[in-house]
Design a protein around this motif. Structure first.
Motif, PDB file in Angstrom:
ATOM      1  N   UNK A   1       0.837  -1.199   0.000  1.00 53.24           N
ATOM      2  CA  UNK A   1       0.000   0.000   0.000  1.00 53.24           C
ATOM      3  C   UNK A   1       0.875   1.253   0.000  1.00 53.24           C
ATOM      4  N   UNK A   2       1.976   1.190   0.724  1.00 54.49           N
ATOM      5  CA  UNK A   2       2.921   2.304   0.733  1.00 54.49           C
ATOM      6  C   UNK A   2       3.496   2.536  -0.662  1.00 54.49           C
ATOM      7  N   UNK A   3       3.835   1.460  -1.370  1.00 56.77           N
ATOM      8  CA  UNK A   3       4.364   1.583  -2.734  1.00 56.77           C
ATOM      9  C   UNK A   3       3.325   2.191  -3.667  1.00 56.77           C
ATOM     10  N   UNK A   4       2.076   1.745  -3.536  1.00 55.03           N
ATOM     11  CA  UNK A   4       1.018   2.275  -4.398  1.00 55.03           C
ATOM     12  C   UNK A   4       0.860   3.782  -4.213  1.00 55.03           C
ATOM     13  N   UNK A   5       0.808   4.239  -2.971  1.00 52.53           N
ATOM     14  CA  UNK A   5       0.635   5.671  -2.723  1.00 52.53           C
ATOM     15  C   UNK A   5       1.866   6.464  -3.158  1.00 52.53           C
ATOM     16  N   UNK A   6       3.018   5.844  -3.120  1.00 50.95           N
ATOM     17  CA  UNK A   6       4.246   6.533  -3.496  1.00 50.95           C
ATOM     18  C   UNK A   6       4.380   6.681  -5.004  1.00 50.95           C
ATOM     19  N   UNK A   7       4.005   5.638  -5.750  1.00 52.83           N
ATOM     20  CA  UNK A   7       4.265   5.631  -7.192  1.00 52.83           C
ATOM     21  C   UNK A   7       3.020   5.495  -8.067  1.00 52.83           C
ATOM     22  N   UNK A   8       1.861   5.265  -7.476  1.00 52.39           N
ATOM     23  CA  UNK A   8       0.649   5.149  -8.280  1.00 52.39           C
ATOM     24  C   UNK A   8       0.389   3.764  -8.814  1.00 52.39           C
ATOM     25  N   UNK A   9       1.213   2.796  -8.421  1.00 49.51           N
ATOM     26  CA  UNK A   9       0.988   1.396  -8.783  1.00 49.51           C
ATOM     27  C   UNK A   9       1.711   0.536  -7.757  1.00 49.51           C
ATOM     28  N   UNK A  10       1.355  -0.742  -7.717  1.00 45.61           N
ATOM     29  CA  UNK A  10       1.964  -1.665  -6.767  1.00 45.61           C
ATOM     30  C   UNK A  10       3.306  -2.126  -7.322  1.00 45.61           C
ATOM     31  N   UNK A  11       4.353  -2.047  -6.523  1.00 42.84           N
ATOM     32  CA  UNK A  11       5.706  -2.350  -6.989  1.00 42.84           C
ATOM     33  C   UNK A  11       6.006  -3.846  -6.902  1.00 42.84           C
ATOM     34  N   UNK A  12       6.575  -4.393  -7.961  1.00 44.23           N
ATOM     35  CA  UNK A  12       7.000  -5.793  -7.982  1.00 44.23           C
ATOM     36  C   UNK A  12       8.023  -6.042  -6.873  1.00 44.23           C
ATOM     37  N   UNK A  13       8.058  -7.274  -6.340  1.00 44.81           N
ATOM     38  CA  UNK A  13       7.206  -8.425  -6.648  1.00 44.81           C
ATOM     39  C   UNK A  13       5.976  -8.518  -5.749  1.00 44.81           C
ATOM     40  N   UNK A  14       5.658  -7.448  -5.028  1.00 40.94           N
ATOM     41  CA  UNK A  14       4.529  -7.472  -4.100  1.00 40.94           C
ATOM     42  C   UNK A  14       3.206  -7.311  -4.841  1.00 40.94           C
ATOM     43  N   UNK A  15       2.123  -7.685  -4.179  1.00 42.79           N
ATOM     44  CA  UNK A  15       0.765  -7.361  -4.613  1.00 42.79           C
ATOM     45  C   UNK A  15       0.013  -6.850  -3.392  1.00 42.79           C
ATOM     46  N   UNK A  16      -1.162  -6.312  -3.604  1.00 42.80           N
ATOM     47  CA  UNK A  16      -1.944  -5.808  -2.478  1.00 42.80           C
ATOM     48  C   UNK A  16      -2.621  -6.914  -1.684  1.00 42.80           C
ATOM     49  N   UNK A  17      -2.547  -8.146  -2.174  1.00 40.76           N
ATOM     50  CA  UNK A  17      -3.131  -9.274  -1.446  1.00 40.76           C
ATOM     51  C   UNK A  17      -2.036  -9.962  -0.646  1.00 40.76           C
ATOM     52  N   UNK A  18      -2.234 -10.069   0.631  1.00 41.34           N
ATOM     53  CA  UNK A  18      -1.241 -10.653   1.526  1.00 41.34           C
ATOM     54  C   UNK A  18      -0.924 -12.082   1.108  1.00 41.34           C
ATOM     55  N   UNK A  19       0.370 -12.375   0.943  1.00 39.73           N
ATOM     56  CA  UNK A  19       0.803 -13.720   0.600  1.00 39.73           C
ATOM     57  C   UNK A  19       0.885 -14.000  -0.879  1.00 39.73           C
ATOM     58  N   UNK A  20       0.471 -13.063  -1.724  1.00 42.78           N
ATOM     59  CA  UNK A  20       0.539 -13.241  -3.173  1.00 42.78           C
ATOM     60  C   UNK A  20       1.681 -12.391  -3.713  1.00 42.78           C
ATOM     61  N   UNK A  21       2.537 -13.012  -4.537  1.00 48.76           N
ATOM     62  CA  UNK A  21       3.697 -12.326  -5.093  1.00 48.76           C
ATOM     63  C   UNK A  21       3.788 -12.580  -6.590  1.00 48.76           C
ATOM     64  N   UNK A  22       4.595 -11.759  -7.229  1.00 48.19           N
ATOM     65  CA  UNK A  22       4.840 -11.896  -8.657  1.00 48.19           C
ATOM     66  C   UNK A  22       6.199 -12.534  -8.891  1.00 48.19           C
TER      67      UNK A  22
END
Length: 654
Positions: A171-192
């Motif tokens: 969530x911090x990455x999204x607010x900082x850059x306007x999108x979710x930063x790899x390899x994280x996702x906004x769903x806990x436990x899910x990665x890219x």
């Protein structure tokens, strides 16, 4: 899980069930329409693949593999992967040129074959891989001894094994850059799985903590140089031209109707200019607006006329946007402040009969079209100077600068001055949505909670550090290319393009991200690809005989919707209401006063549209994919993992 991805593959589906594993796919048929059914097996049915994407050098690879004794049963590019893996193992990735996410089922040592269960058989080996630049997505989650993987996060949620729980660090990455930063996702436990990475494991013993391994690293590829380097732009352009022609020609391979997203810009015009040499009656699509200052209709019409394309304009006005906004946001697999542009042009292209479209993404990143190529050294200077100044003085002067002057450039420079150590490299200040200070205000409930005080891993920040290490080995120009390709490109542009295009069952191809082209330009010295005052000078030089003067000479403009105008109309009422009613998961982490402040600052002209809009999209995404998913779990997904052994269940959309 396959049902959750029907939009990605409406033509057919396929599934392989073996000991300890179930692997499924949904197909958007583009090459070898009658024969390209998946999973595709080798001759003995002991190796199989499900695959999402395109392999552009498959005719050459097929000929090579046939010479090595492999027998092909189809004419699809998918079958090349299974035989290449048979021949070269995991090293086959070095032979593939294209965009891909795939899963290999290798039962050669397990005793099982044909995709059927055999009691007592040992488990097959599973091999997952994602293309070098991350054009195609690949997500995974390790849950209770099982490893699930898919082309979309929503498919993992549909498994009923992944809990729809918001993860605060991304969530911090999204607010900082306007999108979710790899390899994280906004769903806990899910990665890219990161771009250029792969993952191998035994189906009966999937890793509890998967660790994808790199097989391609941008800085290594760029620093590896064979043969003489071009001495100047003219020499580089002579080498680049045939490479561009071959790349575009290969990206036109399809057994279905194909077109090009055309704007007034240099990148899409280059694709049309080259593509029309290899394919007559090329389709082109342009989004236009009633607001003439945003519309690119005039130049794109002239380009279409010049190259004799079948041109179609898609008018997008506030009323049309409002009517389709829910569907557009629902198309996003991860929230983003961007992406809706691609959704509307993709929808129009699909309704126009196309299954494939070419996009100019990637050109700005490799040829230096972004302002970040100039602003990154400036931000580095400001941040470097700030490290020598006491913190209280930095904070005071940064606040004063923002009050005296306005504009995003001032805010970003002030952020670099105020807290120069917030990021591992100054580049990241040039891509800010909210400054780190504003992010801390927005997320104050989280930062003040015991949850934040507990030490937790932060994969997206580690990814930033790794990219910074790579960029540190490169010259200043190529370093910015490295950052752009591995941050804004993969986190925003490619993810948005894939999800928005596939929402309309449209495959979007990106010729400028052919890895050979990326490597060639990256290896060039700065003086062989940069010329002061000329944006993307090398590309202009290489296509000088094809490009219209009005395209080359116009100032660079970014294709975006007229959000600033539209958010001050009826759409703004909707945004304001939504931001005043945050979803329950976001209420846990966001400060409502700071959220309202972002909207009020836009209303009075102290900030641009992207900040309140990004919060609106975030809230809607959480409502659909977290809140609603928790209330209405998809019970039909149980069929996927009960069909496999209880130890492991696997899934890939292809």
């Amino acid at each position: 899980m396959m049902g959750a991805l029907q939009h990605r593959g409406p033509d057919e589906d396929g599934i392989l069930v073996g000991p300890f594993a179930a692997i499924g796919m949904r197909r958007l048929s583009i090459i070898d329409l009658p024969g390209g059914h998946q999973p595709v097996f080798n001759e003995t049915r002991s190796v199989a693949v499900v695959f999402n994407g395109e392999i552009y050098n498959f005719p050459q690879l097929r000929k090579q593999l046939e010479g090595l004794g492999h027998a092909f049963r189809t004419h699809s590019d998918t079958e090349v992967i299974v035989h290449a893996y048979e021949e070269w193992g995991e090293q086959c990735l070095g032979e593939l040129r294209g965009m891909f996410a795939f899963a290999i089922w290798d039962a050669r040592s397990s005793g099982a074959s044909g995709g059927t269960s055999a009691q007592g058989s040992r488990a097959a080996r599973i091999f997952l891989a994602r293309d070098r630049l991350g054009i195609k997505p690949l997500y995974y989650a390790a849950v209770n001894g099982a490893l699930l993987f898919s082309s979309e996060v929503r498919s993992l949620l549909a498994s009923a094994r992944v809990e729809p729980r918001l993860s605060p660090e991304p969530l911090e990455a999204y607010l900082t850059f306007g999108s979710v930063a790899e390899p994280s996702t906004l769903v806990d436990g899910v990665f890219s799985v990161p771009p250029g990475h792969c993952l191998a494991f035994s189906a009966d013993a999937p890793p509890a903590k998967p660790s994808p391994q790199p097989y391609w690293i941008y800085s290594d590829a760029v620093l590896h140089q064979e043969g003489p380097k071009p001495k100047n732009i003219q020499e580089a352009a002579k080498v680049l031209r045939p490479l561009l022609e071959e790349t575009v020609r290969d990206h036109l391979i399809a057994d279905v109707p194909l077109g090009v997203f055309l704007s007034s810009g240099l990148d899409s015009t280059s694709l049309v200019a080259l593509g029309s040499r290899f394919q007559s009656d090329l389709h082109t699509f342009t989004v236009i607006f009633p607001e003439q200052q945003f519309s690119e209709a005039k130049i794109s019409r002239e380009t279409a006329k010049r190259f004799k394309t079948r041109h179609q304009e898609v008018l997008l006005d506030p009323e049309t946007l409002a009517a389709q906004l829910d569907d557009a946001i629902h198309s996003l697999d991860q929230p983003t402040m961007d992406g809706l542009n691609t959704y509307f042009v993709s929808r129009a292209a699909r309704q126009g009969g196309l299954k494939v479209a070419l996009s100019g993404l990637g050109s700005d990143e490799i040829f230096g079209g972004y302002s970040t190529f100039a602003s990154t050294p400036q931000a580095a200077f400001v941040a470097g100077l700030g490290r020598w100044i006491p913190g209280p003085l930095r904070r005071f002067t940064a606040g004063a600068a923002v009050k005296i002057a306005s504009g995003d450039a001032v805010r970003k420079a002030a952020a670099a001055w105020r807290s120069p150590m917030d990021f591992p490299h100054a580049y990241y200040f040039t891509r800010l949505l909210f400054t780190p200070f504003r992010v801390r205000c927005l997320l104050s409930p989280y930062f003040e909670s015991t949850e934040y005080s507990k030490s937790r891993e932060n994969p997206w920040r580690e990814r930033m550090r790794e990219t910074s290490r790579q960029a540190g080995r490169l010259d200043s120009f190529t370093a910015v290319s490295c950052f752009e390709l591995q941050s804004y490109m993969v986190n925003t542009l490619l993810r948005d393009t894939d999800s928005a295009g596939m929402a309309s069952s449209l495959e979007v191809r990106v010729p400028f991200l052919d890895h050979r082209l990326v490597e060639f330009v990256g290896r060039l010295p700065r003086h062989a690809k940069y010329r002061r005052g000329i944006s993307k000078a090398l590309l202009v030089q290489a296509l000088s005989d094809l490009l219209p003067d009005e395209v080359v000479d116009q100032p660079k403009r970014t294709f975006t919707l007229p959000w600033d105008v539209w958010l001050r109309g009826p759409l703004g009422v909707r945004i304001a209401h939504d931001l005043a009613n945050l979803t329950a998961p976001l209420q846990q982490y966001l400060n409502p006063r700071s959220v309202q402040g972002a909207w009020q600052n836009f209303v009075i002209g102290q900030t641009n549209w992207s900040r309140p809009w990004s919060l609106y999209v975030l809230n809607e995404w959480v409502r659909r994919h977290v809140t609603d998913a928790a209330r209405h779990p998809i019970s039909s997904a149980v069929a996927v993992h009960t069909a496999a052994d209880s130890t492991s269940a696997s899934k890939l959309r292809a």
